[in-house]
Scaffold this motif. Structure first.
Motif, PDB file in Angstrom:
ATOM      1  N   ALA A   1       0.839  -1.206   0.000  1.00  0.00           N
ATOM      2  CA  ALA A   1       0.000   0.000   0.000  1.00  0.00           C
ATOM      3  C   ALA A   1       0.872   1.253   0.000  1.00  0.00           C
ATOM      4  O   ALA A   1       0.629   2.206  -0.755  1.00  0.00           O
ATOM      5  N   GLY A   2       1.901   1.251   0.826  1.00  0.00           N
ATOM      6  CA  GLY A   2       2.807   2.397   0.875  1.00  0.00           C
ATOM      7  C   GLY A   2       3.601   2.559  -0.404  1.00  0.00           C
ATOM      8  O   GLY A   2       3.822   3.681  -0.879  1.00  0.00           O
ATOM      9  N   GLU A   3       4.028   1.454  -0.997  1.00  0.00           N
ATOM     10  CA  GLU A   3       4.805   1.516  -2.231  1.00  0.00           C
ATOM     11  C   GLU A   3       3.967   2.034  -3.399  1.00  0.00           C
ATOM     12  O   GLU A   3       4.441   2.834  -4.215  1.00  0.00           O
ATOM     13  N   VAL A   4       2.724   1.580  -3.479  1.00  0.00           N
ATOM     14  CA  VAL A   4       1.843   2.046  -4.553  1.00  0.00           C
ATOM     15  C   VAL A   4       1.565   3.536  -4.396  1.00  0.00           C
ATOM     16  O   VAL A   4       1.586   4.298  -5.370  1.00  0.00           O
ATOM     17  N   ASP A   5       1.313   3.960  -3.170  1.00  0.00           N
ATOM     18  CA  ASP A   5       1.080   5.389  -2.926  1.00  0.00           C
ATOM     19  C   ASP A   5       2.285   6.224  -3.351  1.00  0.00           C
ATOM     20  O   ASP A   5       2.140   7.287  -3.961  1.00  0.00           O
ATOM     21  N   ALA A   6       3.486   5.760  -3.033  1.00  0.00           N
ATOM     22  CA  ALA A   6       4.697   6.508  -3.365  1.00  0.00           C
ATOM     23  C   ALA A   6       4.873   6.627  -4.877  1.00  0.00           C
ATOM     24  O   ALA A   6       5.233   7.701  -5.394  1.00  0.00           O
ATOM     25  N   LEU A   7       4.599   5.555  -5.614  1.00  0.00           N
ATOM     26  CA  LEU A   7       4.753   5.600  -7.061  1.00  0.00           C
ATOM     27  C   LEU A   7       3.631   6.406  -7.722  1.00  0.00           C
ATOM     28  O   LEU A   7       3.844   7.028  -8.774  1.00  0.00           O
ATOM     29  N   THR A   8       2.459   6.411  -7.122  1.00  0.00           N
ATOM     30  CA  THR A   8       1.370   7.238  -7.637  1.00  0.00           C
ATOM     31  C   THR A   8       1.750   8.712  -7.582  1.00  0.00           C
ATOM     32  O   THR A   8       1.334   9.508  -8.440  1.00  0.00           O
ATOM     33  N   GLY A   9       2.561   9.064  -6.594  1.00  0.00           N
ATOM     34  CA  GLY A   9       3.003  10.448  -6.472  1.00  0.00           C
ATOM     35  C   GLY A   9       3.904  10.888  -7.613  1.00  0.00           C
ATOM     36  O   GLY A   9       4.031  12.090  -7.878  1.00  0.00           O
ATOM     37  N   ILE A  10       4.539   9.962  -8.304  1.00  0.00           N
ATOM     38  CA  ILE A  10       5.383  10.302  -9.450  1.00  0.00           C
ATOM     39  C   ILE A  10       4.520  10.671 -10.651  1.00  0.00           C
ATOM     40  O   ILE A  10       4.753  11.671 -11.330  1.00  0.00           O
ATOM     41  N   ASP A  11       3.490   9.845 -10.897  1.00  0.00           N
ATOM     42  CA  ASP A  11       2.596  10.054 -12.037  1.00  0.00           C
ATOM     43  C   ASP A  11       1.401   9.131 -11.845  1.00  0.00           C
ATOM     44  O   ASP A  11       1.563   8.008 -11.349  1.00  0.00           O
ATOM     45  N   ALA A  12       0.230   9.574 -12.277  1.00  0.00           N
ATOM     46  CA  ALA A  12      -0.967   8.753 -12.108  1.00  0.00           C
ATOM     47  C   ALA A  12      -0.816   7.410 -12.817  1.00  0.00           C
ATOM     48  O   ALA A  12      -1.266   6.371 -12.320  1.00  0.00           O
ATOM     49  N   ALA A  13      -0.152   7.432 -13.977  1.00  0.00           N
ATOM     50  CA  ALA A  13       0.047   6.182 -14.706  1.00  0.00           C
ATOM     51  C   ALA A  13       0.939   5.217 -13.928  1.00  0.00           C
ATOM     52  O   ALA A  13       0.757   4.004 -13.984  1.00  0.00           O
ATOM     53  N   MET A  14       1.910   5.772 -13.182  1.00  0.00           N
ATOM     54  CA  MET A  14       2.761   4.921 -12.356  1.00  0.00           C
ATOM     55  C   MET A  14       1.954   4.244 -11.262  1.00  0.00           C
ATOM     56  O   MET A  14       2.244   3.101 -10.885  1.00  0.00           O
ATOM     57  N   GLY A  15       0.936   4.935 -10.762  1.00  0.00           N
ATOM     58  CA  GLY A  15       0.077   4.320  -9.753  1.00  0.00           C
ATOM     59  C   GLY A  15      -0.629   3.093 -10.303  1.00  0.00           C
ATOM     60  O   GLY A  15      -0.722   2.061  -9.629  1.00  0.00           O
ATOM     61  N   GLY A  16      -1.113   3.194 -11.553  1.00  0.00           N
ATOM     62  CA  GLY A  16      -1.761   2.038 -12.170  1.00  0.00           C
ATOM     63  C   GLY A  16      -0.794   0.899 -12.404  1.00  0.00           C
ATOM     64  O   GLY A  16      -1.115  -0.277 -12.190  1.00  0.00           O
ATOM     65  N   PHE A  17       0.415   1.236 -12.823  1.00  0.00           N
ATOM     66  CA  PHE A  17       1.465   0.233 -13.026  1.00  0.00           C
ATOM     67  C   PHE A  17       1.793  -0.475 -11.716  1.00  0.00           C
ATOM     68  O   PHE A  17       1.859  -1.705 -11.644  1.00  0.00           O
ATOM     69  N   ALA A  18       1.993   0.313 -10.652  1.00  0.00           N
ATOM     70  CA  ALA A  18       2.329  -0.260  -9.353  1.00  0.00           C
ATOM     71  C   ALA A  18       1.182  -1.099  -8.812  1.00  0.00           C
ATOM     72  O   ALA A  18       1.399  -2.146  -8.190  1.00  0.00           O
ATOM     73  N   ALA A  19      -0.054  -0.652  -9.054  1.00  0.00           N
ATOM     74  CA  ALA A  19      -1.213  -1.415  -8.581  1.00  0.00           C
ATOM     75  C   ALA A  19      -1.300  -2.767  -9.289  1.00  0.00           C
ATOM     76  O   ALA A  19      -1.680  -3.774  -8.685  1.00  0.00           O
ATOM     77  N   THR A  20      -0.938  -2.792 -10.569  1.00  0.00           N
ATOM     78  CA  THR A  20      -0.918  -4.062 -11.298  1.00  0.00           C
ATOM     79  C   THR A  20       0.109  -5.007 -10.678  1.00  0.00           C
ATOM     80  O   THR A  20      -0.157  -6.201 -10.490  1.00  0.00           O
ATOM     81  N   ALA A  21       1.288  -4.469 -10.354  1.00  0.00           N
ATOM     82  CA  ALA A  21       2.310  -5.283  -9.709  1.00  0.00           C
ATOM     83  C   ALA A  21       1.821  -5.788  -8.355  1.00  0.00           C
ATOM     84  O   ALA A  21       1.997  -6.966  -8.009  1.00  0.00           O
ATOM     85  N   ARG A  22       1.209  -4.895  -7.589  1.00  0.00           N
ATOM     86  CA  ARG A  22       0.664  -5.291  -6.281  1.00  0.00           C
ATOM     87  C   ARG A  22      -0.345  -6.423  -6.430  1.00  0.00           C
ATOM     88  O   ARG A  22      -0.326  -7.403  -5.673  1.00  0.00           O
ATOM     89  N   ASP A  23      -1.240  -6.291  -7.410  1.00  0.00           N
ATOM     90  CA  ASP A  23      -2.269  -7.308  -7.595  1.00  0.00           C
ATOM     91  C   ASP A  23      -1.672  -8.659  -7.974  1.00  0.00           C
ATOM     92  O   ASP A  23      -2.210  -9.707  -7.606  1.00  0.00           O
ATOM     93  N   CYS A  24      -0.559  -8.643  -8.715  1.00  0.00           N
ATOM     94  CA  CYS A  24       0.126  -9.905  -9.026  1.00  0.00           C
ATOM     95  C   CYS A  24       0.589 -10.599  -7.755  1.00  0.00           C
ATOM     96  O   CYS A  24       0.481 -11.821  -7.615  1.00  0.00           O
ATOM     97  N   VAL A  25       1.122  -9.822  -6.832  1.00  0.00           N
ATOM     98  CA  VAL A  25       1.649 -10.378  -5.580  1.00  0.00           C
ATOM     99  C   VAL A  25       0.521 -10.931  -4.720  1.00  0.00           C
ATOM    100  O   VAL A  25       0.649 -12.006  -4.109  1.00  0.00           O
ATOM    101  N   LEU A  26      -0.595 -10.227  -4.683  1.00  0.00           N
ATOM    102  CA  LEU A  26      -1.679 -10.583  -3.770  1.00  0.00           C
ATOM    103  C   LEU A  26      -2.747 -11.452  -4.428  1.00  0.00           C
ATOM    104  O   LEU A  26      -3.803 -11.671  -3.851  1.00  0.00           O
ATOM    105  N   ALA A  27      -2.450 -11.970  -5.636  1.00  0.00           N
ATOM    106  CA  ALA A  27      -3.462 -12.711  -6.394  1.00  0.00           C
ATOM    107  C   ALA A  27      -3.684 -14.134  -5.902  1.00  0.00           C
ATOM    108  O   ALA A  27      -4.452 -14.874  -6.481  1.00  0.00           O
ATOM    109  N   GLY A  28      -3.009 -14.540  -4.878  1.00  0.00           N
ATOM    110  CA  GLY A  28      -3.177 -15.897  -4.365  1.00  0.00           C
ATOM    111  C   GLY A  28      -1.871 -16.663  -4.413  1.00  0.00           C
ATOM    112  O   GLY A  28      -0.798 -16.074  -4.424  1.00  0.00           O
ATOM    113  N   GLY A  29      -1.974 -17.965  -4.471  1.00  0.00           N
ATOM    114  CA  GLY A  29      -0.771 -18.796  -4.416  1.00  0.00           C
ATOM    115  C   GLY A  29      -0.702 -19.518  -3.089  1.00  0.00           C
ATOM    116  O   GLY A  29      -1.392 -19.164  -2.125  1.00  0.00           O
TER     117      GLY A  29
END
Length: 382
Positions: free
Chosen positions: A49-77
């Protein structure tokens, strides 16, 4: 991070032999590591959550990119790697009450795993993972739907590589959150770095094998399994856990973990080879026969060629591509006796792993958990 209640209640061991549908690995993890998995996922969610927020501060598109990465990690397994690391730590004297300071280290292994999965799917051109489109496929579809310029496939693969890279950096950053004495954290980091080097080595050999199958062998295919899967799935997580508890390379426990980890890890990959060709895609979450379709020189295929009669070998060489070809290949491979041989290899490795546990004195809770995990990791349908 885990709260005191998680630390106090973590890993209450359930009776052996649990069942949970068609996924014995998940069942054993639920029995032996339920609270650990919850604590790892909570740790990951809070960190990301903190990492996505930090990258969103760079650019809104970076927030979407970081959120995609986050979702990969939290997608199960199954969270297998933190589980083995935890029991490596427990077997080396780790105290449940001291779990919160080392939780970031366990959780970091899942970020490393996501890095490996995302980039492996790009290299293998895999279409599905866990029953969903792989990251690069989903990103390509998103690119096309948005009407953006350029080749959607190229975009999807490029961004997926970047997502994998980001997860690798996140793993480093989260590992640094472990509250350990500096000298111990440095020792842990050495083990972690070795794990990463061996993962890359195994992945390279895997890629090389597809392009040089004529010069491959059963021994070389086993080497791929050892470094691509066994090292970072079982062996190195166990040693990583031991380092977290302050146990060094030269300890008898580390030797036992190495022997157990290599055996279980290789068996895990051999099981994956069988599932790729003979598993139910609905259960595995991946399309069937990807390895055979690509001609990947797995242990299963190398054994089939070694055991085949001249007639069978010619038939193996003549089979075409496509689903019909894969179906015929699975029949031919089974007819050579390769499937039976791989199943015996799996059984032999599990026996070797359990023998390794008998060479050291560890508490019965850890012994029971590692025995259950070794069996469940290879007696599975996904």
């Amino acid at each position: 991070m885990a709260n005191d209640a998680v630390a106090e209640n973590a890993l209450r061991v359930a009776p052996a032999g649990p069942t949970e549908g068609d996924n014995p690995v998940r069942a054993v993890l639920a029995a032996y590591t339920k609270d650990l998995v919850t604590a790892v996922e909570d740790t990951l969610a809070a960190f990301l959550a903190g990492e996505v927020d930090a990258l969103t501060g760079i650019d809104a598109a970076m927030g979407g990119f970081a959120a995609t990465a986050r979702d990969c990690v939290l997608a199960g397994g199954k969270r297998v790697r933190p589980a083995f690391a935890y029991w490596g730590w427990r077997g080396a004297g780790g105290d449940v009450a001291a779990l919160p300071p080392v939780l970031p280290a366990f959780a970091a292994l899942e970020l490393l795993h996501t890095f490996a999965l995302v980039q492996d799917d790009v290299m293998d051109a895999s279409a599905t993972r866990r029953g969903r489109p792989t990251v690069h496929v989903a990103l390509a579809a998103r690119h096309a739907a948005a009407g953006h310029r350029g080749d959607p496939r190229r975009f999807g693969e490029t961004v997926a590589v970047l997502i994998g890279d980001l997860c690798m950096v996140w793993a480093d950053r989260l590992l640094a959150h472990a509250a350990l004495p500096p000298a111990r954290l440095l020792d842990v980091r050495r083990c972690y770095d070795q794990m990463r080097v061996e993962t890359v080595a195994g992945q390279y050999l895997d890629v090389l094998g597809e392009s040089d199958a004529a010069n491959w062998s059963v021994d070389r295919a086993l080497r791929v399994a050892r470094y691509k899967t066994a090292s970072y799935t079982v062996q190195q997580p166990l040693l990583f856990g031991a380092r977290l508890a302050g146990v060094g390379d030269d300890a008898p426990l580390s030797a036992a973990y190495t022997r157990y980890g290599l055996a279980v890890g290789e068996a895990f990959q051999l099981c994956d080879d069988l599932l790729d060709s003979y598993g139910d895609p609905v259960t595995t979450g991946k399309s069937a026969g990807d390895d055979l379709r690509a001609g990947k020189p797995t242990v299963l295929l190398m054994l089939a060629r070694q055991l085949a009669t001249p007639t069978q070998r010619r038939a193996l060489d003549r089979v075409g591509a496509g689903d019909a070809g894969v179906a015929r290949l699975t029949e031919l491979v089974a007819d050579t006796g390769a499937v039976d041989r791989v199943e015996r290899m799996i059984s032999d490795r599990i026996a070797e792993a359990l023998t390794a546990l008998d060479t050291v004195s560890i508490d019965e809770t850890t012994r029971t958990a590692l025995t259950g995990l070794a069996t469940a990791a290879t007696d599975r349908r996904a």
